[in-house]
Design a protein around this motif. Structure first.
Motif, PDB file in Angstrom:
ATOM      1  N   LEU A  18      31.971  -6.760  -6.770  1.00 22.00           N
ATOM      2  CA  LEU A  18      31.271  -7.799  -6.558  1.00 22.00           C
ATOM      3  C   LEU A  18      29.798  -7.722  -5.927  1.00 22.00           C
ATOM      4  O   LEU A  18      29.656  -6.946  -5.134  1.00 22.00           O
ATOM      5  CB  LEU A  18      32.249  -8.160  -5.008  1.00 22.00           C
ATOM      6  CG  LEU A  18      31.910  -9.542  -4.487  1.00 22.00           C
ATOM      7  CD1 LEU A  18      32.644 -10.603  -5.560  1.00 22.00           C
ATOM      8  CD2 LEU A  18      33.087  -9.553  -3.328  1.00 22.00           C
ATOM      9  N   ASP A  19      28.859  -8.191  -6.607  1.00 22.56           N
ATOM     10  CA  ASP A  19      27.406  -8.080  -6.084  1.00 22.56           C
ATOM     11  C   ASP A  19      27.339  -9.039  -5.029  1.00 22.56           C
ATOM     12  O   ASP A  19      27.597 -10.164  -5.000  1.00 22.56           O
ATOM     13  CB  ASP A  19      26.570  -8.456  -7.515  1.00 22.56           C
ATOM     14  CG  ASP A  19      25.005  -8.149  -6.990  1.00 22.56           C
ATOM     15  OD1 ASP A  19      25.039  -7.364  -5.994  1.00 22.56           O
ATOM     16  OD2 ASP A  19      24.203  -8.464  -7.785  1.00 22.56           O
ATOM     17  N   THR A  20      26.494  -8.670  -3.943  1.00 20.40           N
ATOM     18  CA  THR A  20      26.231  -9.374  -2.661  1.00 20.40           C
ATOM     19  C   THR A  20      24.896  -9.383  -2.380  1.00 20.40           C
ATOM     20  O   THR A  20      24.010  -8.757  -2.681  1.00 20.40           O
ATOM     21  CB  THR A  20      27.033  -8.688  -1.634  1.00 20.40           C
ATOM     22  OG1 THR A  20      26.285  -7.503  -1.266  1.00 20.40           O
ATOM     23  CG2 THR A  20      28.352  -8.396  -1.656  1.00 20.40           C
ATOM     24  N   ALA A  73      22.422 -10.141 -14.427  1.00 19.22           N
ATOM     25  CA  ALA A  73      22.134 -10.672 -13.067  1.00 19.22           C
ATOM     26  C   ALA A  73      20.670 -10.693 -12.786  1.00 19.22           C
ATOM     27  O   ALA A  73      20.245  -9.593 -13.151  1.00 19.22           O
ATOM     28  CB  ALA A  73      22.945  -9.662 -12.159  1.00 19.22           C
ATOM     29  N   PRO A  74      20.154 -11.666 -12.086  1.00 18.52           N
ATOM     30  CA  PRO A  74      18.666 -11.622 -11.748  1.00 18.52           C
ATOM     31  C   PRO A  74      18.224 -10.424 -10.723  1.00 18.52           C
ATOM     32  O   PRO A  74      19.260 -10.313  -9.914  1.00 18.52           O
ATOM     33  CB  PRO A  74      18.513 -12.786 -11.146  1.00 18.52           C
ATOM     34  CG  PRO A  74      19.759 -13.677 -11.189  1.00 18.52           C
ATOM     35  CD  PRO A  74      20.827 -12.797 -11.745  1.00 18.52           C
ATOM     36  N   THR A  75      17.339  -9.734 -10.908  1.00 19.37           N
ATOM     37  CA  THR A  75      16.734  -8.875 -10.159  1.00 19.37           C
ATOM     38  C   THR A  75      15.239  -9.034  -9.667  1.00 19.37           C
ATOM     39  O   THR A  75      14.683  -9.794 -10.353  1.00 19.37           O
ATOM     40  CB  THR A  75      17.026  -7.377 -10.595  1.00 19.37           C
ATOM     41  OG1 THR A  75      16.011  -7.364 -11.842  1.00 19.37           O
ATOM     42  CG2 THR A  75      18.377  -7.007 -10.909  1.00 19.37           C
ATOM     43  N   LYS A 135      21.018  -3.361  -6.097  1.00 19.88           N
ATOM     44  CA  LYS A 135      22.338  -3.724  -6.300  1.00 19.88           C
ATOM     45  C   LYS A 135      22.499  -4.500  -7.496  1.00 19.88           C
ATOM     46  O   LYS A 135      23.476  -4.127  -8.185  1.00 19.88           O
ATOM     47  CB  LYS A 135      22.985  -4.667  -4.930  1.00 19.88           C
ATOM     48  CG  LYS A 135      22.787  -3.935  -3.750  1.00 19.88           C
ATOM     49  CD  LYS A 135      23.340  -4.710  -2.712  1.00 19.88           C
ATOM     50  CE  LYS A 135      22.629  -6.229  -2.296  1.00 19.88           C
ATOM     51  NZ  LYS A 135      20.990  -5.952  -1.580  1.00 19.88           N
ATOM     52  N   SER A 136      21.502  -5.466  -7.686  1.00 18.64           N
ATOM     53  CA  SER A 136      21.956  -6.070  -8.812  1.00 18.64           C
ATOM     54  C   SER A 136      21.522  -5.440 -10.191  1.00 18.64           C
ATOM     55  O   SER A 136      22.159  -5.565 -11.220  1.00 18.64           O
ATOM     56  CB  SER A 136      21.407  -7.570  -8.780  1.00 18.64           C
ATOM     57  OG  SER A 136      21.616  -8.358  -7.797  1.00 18.64           O
ATOM     58  N   THR A 137      20.712  -4.394 -10.031  1.00 17.67           N
ATOM     59  CA  THR A 137      20.069  -3.810 -11.101  1.00 17.67           C
ATOM     60  C   THR A 137      21.416  -2.700 -11.350  1.00 17.67           C
ATOM     61  O   THR A 137      21.687  -2.303 -12.565  1.00 17.67           O
ATOM     62  CB  THR A 137      18.978  -2.875 -10.748  1.00 17.67           C
ATOM     63  OG1 THR A 137      17.898  -3.799 -10.375  1.00 17.67           O
ATOM     64  CG2 THR A 137      18.449  -2.030 -11.828  1.00 17.67           C
ATOM     65  N   THR A 148      16.901 -11.739  -3.865  1.00 15.57           N
ATOM     66  CA  THR A 148      17.254 -12.478  -5.058  1.00 15.57           C
ATOM     67  C   THR A 148      18.481 -13.080  -4.983  1.00 15.57           C
ATOM     68  O   THR A 148      18.593 -14.256  -5.276  1.00 15.57           O
ATOM     69  CB  THR A 148      16.813 -11.513  -6.471  1.00 15.57           C
ATOM     70  OG1 THR A 148      15.642 -10.949  -6.175  1.00 15.57           O
ATOM     71  CG2 THR A 148      17.062 -12.166  -7.545  1.00 15.57           C
ATOM     72  N   THR A 149      19.349 -12.126  -4.926  1.00 17.88           N
ATOM     73  CA  THR A 149      20.482 -12.755  -5.232  1.00 17.88           C
ATOM     74  C   THR A 149      21.019 -13.493  -3.636  1.00 17.88           C
ATOM     75  O   THR A 149      20.794 -12.951  -2.636  1.00 17.88           O
ATOM     76  CB  THR A 149      21.799 -11.479  -5.034  1.00 17.88           C
ATOM     77  OG1 THR A 149      21.364 -10.401  -6.065  1.00 17.88           O
ATOM     78  CG2 THR A 149      23.175 -11.672  -5.476  1.00 17.88           C
ATOM     79  N   ALA A 150      21.530 -14.682  -4.074  1.00 14.35           N
ATOM     80  CA  ALA A 150      21.835 -15.475  -2.897  1.00 14.35           C
ATOM     81  C   ALA A 150      23.213 -15.750  -2.769  1.00 14.35           C
ATOM     82  O   ALA A 150      23.978 -16.354  -1.611  1.00 14.35           O
ATOM     83  CB  ALA A 150      21.212 -16.939  -3.162  1.00 14.35           C
TER      84      ALA A 150
END
Ligand SMILES: Nc1nc2c(ncn2[C@@H]2O[C@H](COP(=O)(O)OP(=O)(O)OP(=O)(O)O)[C@@H](O)[C@H]2O)c(=O)[nH]1
Ligand SMILES: [Mg+2]
Length: 800
Positions: A448-450, A377-379, A364-366, A384-386
């Motif tokens: 919106l990245d979740t 965004a960190p991947t 998702k973040s990628t 990863t995504t909090a």
């Protein structure tokens, strides 16, 4: 009446004379009837006369439709379970019927068997047999399977022949509902003998029984025009059943005074709807309470609120809709709902919000980074995504990190990853990350990245759910190497159930290669079909990792990534449809708010009902207590007398110094006042406490002080009137105590509290919200099934 009035004034203690006067006055329609009957009912010496007077008073109120007061008279008649009182039972059942208390009716019906059908009803003009038959007709209607001695219609016809009041109404109602041709024919024969066949009410009833609705209406309209009030009343009932405003309007013209407040409100609302004044229409409709009018009122309510909904996929008129929700929230004291309502108002003007959802490690973040064209965004392979990462337009690129309980950090894109790592190490909780970038497309859609769904950290799933709540559309990202496992299916089903439109994308195409991707896509298509999910456009496969590399300059990777397929879907199926998708989301969110407000309104209405029931129970106990005081006055007085020995001794002590005075002084007003005062001080408290003991919990604090006041006044009066001795003793005292008990009974009867405010307001709010939900609920999602959007409001087809 005149002779009896004179006689009653000469012998006012004779209850039977008051009763005869009351009955004669009733037949002569003289004003004195009510007072005379009350006097007869209040007398304490002849219970049979008091009973007859009370029954007559109740009958008058039943005929006039004041069943609450009728019940109060009936409550004053002593009854004993071992001695059924059919006459009393008849009236009680009539009251219960009028108030729709069917359980009570069935319970008491057996008592009617002992009734003397020849006994005359209050005016002496008809007999009780007719009223009993009418009650049985009602019973037969409520419970057609039971044994009542005939069908509802045949019993009601019998009652009509015996001139029971209300029988004609019931016969007409039953006829209009029946489809039994033989029964209709029999009724016609019976009615022919009464000469009532040609009245408009029955002409209409027969027309209805035979399905000739237009004939019925015409007959009644004509009669109403000619001034027939009964026809007008019948029309009013039918207007509500048929939901015909023209009928209502016609009656309003010929017999305006016959319309109830609710009927006026409905007419008014209709005029408003026609004039496009829907706010005014809603406000009139919500005030309607008559159960017979509610279906109609609610249908109109839906069309008034529905007028604000956009036709098909068109945007709705949100200003009045949101105002409607705001008003409901305020009326229900649900100020917590104001913020979401205001948020909706803002959202209308905002870009479409697209949430990227899926399990952790899906990419998702990628994908987000590929969209932005920077690795912001960190991947990573671990969850990863909090927190939610919201990507929006701004003239300069930067990121804002919102820390729970701390100040926001603002960093350039390149430093976001290090900042998030540093905060995590420091044990801080990131509430939300805002990523701003000067990319044109972000003016139309925000991303919106979740966090991933299946991460071991439970907060991740919670955050993701928050994302679903906010999102207008979901991009569901599958991992081509492990697509749609059971756990993932369950979550995606929930999202679909929340009616959020979903676009499915399959990531990591590079990991399965050209050879494997065909099978993956076939599997994905069939799995989606199994769970009943329709992707906005058919899913496409791509590689977010290669796309990002491509955006960063590697042209070969961009080619291999199939990124253009994703871009095409974003453009054609999301950006270009953003108005429509936003409208759907607004509707979904508005219904959600309406539903939670409706729940609050329902709870309020229930609380009110409970308070009203409590109040009614308290009132009933109070009246019961008053009649106990009255009916057992003798016994009560006797038992109180036994407690008065000691206070009497003290009174003698109080009086002893007076013996020293001269005879003249002893007769002075001052001394008399002193004695009256002593009497009250010594005797009243004992009498009051005896009565309060007897009352137990049935007497409120206000009731106790009312009893106290009346007892003190009665004792003072008796003491002042007593001349033969310093103070009343023996029979004189007994009479005074008995009078005090009677006075207390009257006080208890009068010491009512006002009923709790009506639940009408909350019911009105609730009905509005229900209409709101049904306008947007069923066909609210314009995206899920556009084919469903047919015409606007249901056609107002004519009933012929
Ligand atoms: N081979 C391959 N790896 C990918 C692709 N997209 C992402 N990855 C890798 O998969 C891992 C997870 O990617 P993320 O973008 O962090 O996944 P996510 O869905 O955001 O994960 P959470 O934030 O933990 O929910 C990373 O190591 C990525 O480099 C892809 O298209 N191909
Ligand atoms: Mg992520």
């Amino acid at each position: 009446v005149e002779a009896l009035t004179q006689l009653a004034e000469q012998v006012p203690w004779r209850q039977d004379v008051w009763l005869r006067l009351g009955l004669a006055a009733l037949r002569a329609d003289a004003d004195i009837a009510h007072d005379a009957l009350e006097r007869a009912a209040a007398g304490r010496d002849d219970l049979a006369v008091a009973r007859r007077a009370l029954l007559t008073l109740a009958d008058r109120d039943i005929l006039a439709g004041d069943h609450a007061r009728a019940r109060r008279w009936l409550d004053r008649i002593p009854s004993h379970p071992a001695q059924p009182d059919p006459e009393l039972a008849l009236r009680r059942i009539e009251c219960a019927l009028a108030r729709g208390e069917t359980k009570r009716i069935v319970a008491e019906a057996a008592a009617l068997d002992g009734l003397d059908p020849e006994a005359s009803t209050f005016s002496g003009l008809t007999t009780l047999g007719g009223r009993r038959r009418l009650v049985r007709a009602h019973l037969a209607r409520l419970d057609p399977e039971g044994r009542h001695g005939g069908t509802a219609l045949s019993l009601a016809l019998g009652a009509l022949l015996l001139d029971a009041p209300g029988a004609a109404e019931l016969v007409a109602e039953l006829l209009a509902d029946t489809r039994d041709a033989a029964a209709v024919a029999r009724a016609r024969e019976v009615l022919a003998t009464t000469g009532k066949l040609e009245t408009p009410r029955f002409r209409a009833a027969f027309a209805l029984a035979e399905g000739r609705r237009a004939d019925a209406r015409d007959a009644l309209m004509k009669a109403a025009d000619e001034g027939d009030a009964q026809a007008a009343t019948t029309l009013l009932t039918l207007a509500a059943t048929w939901q015909r405003v023209d009928v209502l309007a016609a009656v309003a013209t010929s017999h305006g005074d016959l319309l109830s407040e609710d009927q006026h409100l409905l007419l008014e609302a209709h005029r408003h709807v026609d004039a496009g004044e829907n706010v005014a229409a809603v406000q009139a409709l919500e005030r309607i309470v008559d159960p017979a009018m509610l279906a109609w009122a609610d249908a109109l309510l839906e069309s008034a609120i529905g007028a604000w909904r956009g036709e098909g996929e068109a945007p709705s008129d949100w200003d009045p809709l949101l105002a409607e929700l705001r008003r409901a929230a305020t009326e229900l004291d649900r100020l917590d709902q104001i913020a979401p309502i205001e948020a909706l108002a803002v959202e209308r003007e905002r870009p479409l919000l697209v949430a990227v959802l899926g399990e952790f490690n899906a990419g998702k973040s990628t994908l987000l980074n590929a969209l932005l064209g920077t690795d912001v965004a960190p991947t990573g392979v671990m969850p990863t995504t909090a927190s939610l990462h919201h990507v929006a337009w701004a003239p300069d690129p930067f990121a804002r990190v919102m820390v729970r309980g701390g100040s926001d950090r603002v960093v350039p894109h390149a430093e976001l990853k290090t900042m998030l790592t540093a905060l995590r190490r420091a044990g801080e909780t990131v509430h939300q990350v805002l990523i701003y970038a000067p990319i044109e497309r972000l003016k139309r859609i925000e991303i919106l990245d979740t966090p991933g769904f299946n991460a071991p950290e439970t907060t991740h799933a919670e955050e993701a759910r928050r994302g679903i709540e906010r999102a207008h559309v979901a991009l569901w990202l599958l991992d081509a190497t492990a697509p749609l496992k059971d756990s993932e299916r369950r979550v995606i089903e929930q999202v679909a159930a929340a009616r959020v439109p979903i676009q499915v994308l399959v990531n990591k195409r590079d990991r399965v290669g050209d050879e494997g991707i065909g099978d993956v896509m076939t599997y994905v298509a069939s799995a989606l079909e199994q769970v009943g999910i329709r992707s906005l456009a058919p899913p496409v496969a791509f590689s977010a990792q290669q796309a990002l590399a491509g955006r960063l300059g590697d042209d070969a990777a961009l080619q291999a990534s199939r990124w253009s397929d994703v871009e095409k879907i974003l453009a054609d199926d999301i950006v270009n449809r953003s108005d429509l998708l936003r409208e759907g989301a607004l509707r979904r969110k508005a219904v959600h708010i309406a539903a939670s407000l409706e729940q609050a309104a329902a709870t309020r209405a229930l609380e009110h009902d409970e308070a009203a029931r409590d109040w009614e129970e308290r009132e009933a106990r109070r009246h019961q207590l008053a009649s106990t005081f009255r009916n057992e006055r003798g016994a009560l007085a006797e038992s109180i007398m036994q407690r008065l020995d000691a206070p009497l001794d003290q009174l003698w002590v109080d009086a002893r110094p007076l013996e020293q005075l001269t005879e003249e002084r002893q007769k002075s007003q001052e001394v008399r006042n002193y004695l009256v005062d002593r009497c009250v001080a010594r005797l009243a408290p004992v009498i009051v406490s005896a009565l309060v003991e007897e009352a137990g919990d049935d007497l409120s604090r206000a009731g106790v002080s009312a009893v106290e006041r009346s007892v003190r006044a009665t004792i003072a009066g008796a003491a002042a009137a007593h001349r033969s001795a310093p103070f009343p003793e023996g029979d004189a005292l007994r009479a005074a105590v008995s009078a005090a008990v009677a006075a207390a009974a009257d006080e208890v009867d009068a010491a009512g509290t006002s009923p709790p405010g009506h639940a009408t307001r909350h019911r009105g709010v609730r009905r509005r919200l229900a209409a709101f939900a049904s306008v947007f609920g069923e066909r609210g999602s314009v995206v899920d099934d556009p084919s469903e959007d047919g015409g606007g409001d249901g056609d107002q087809h004519d009933d012929e």
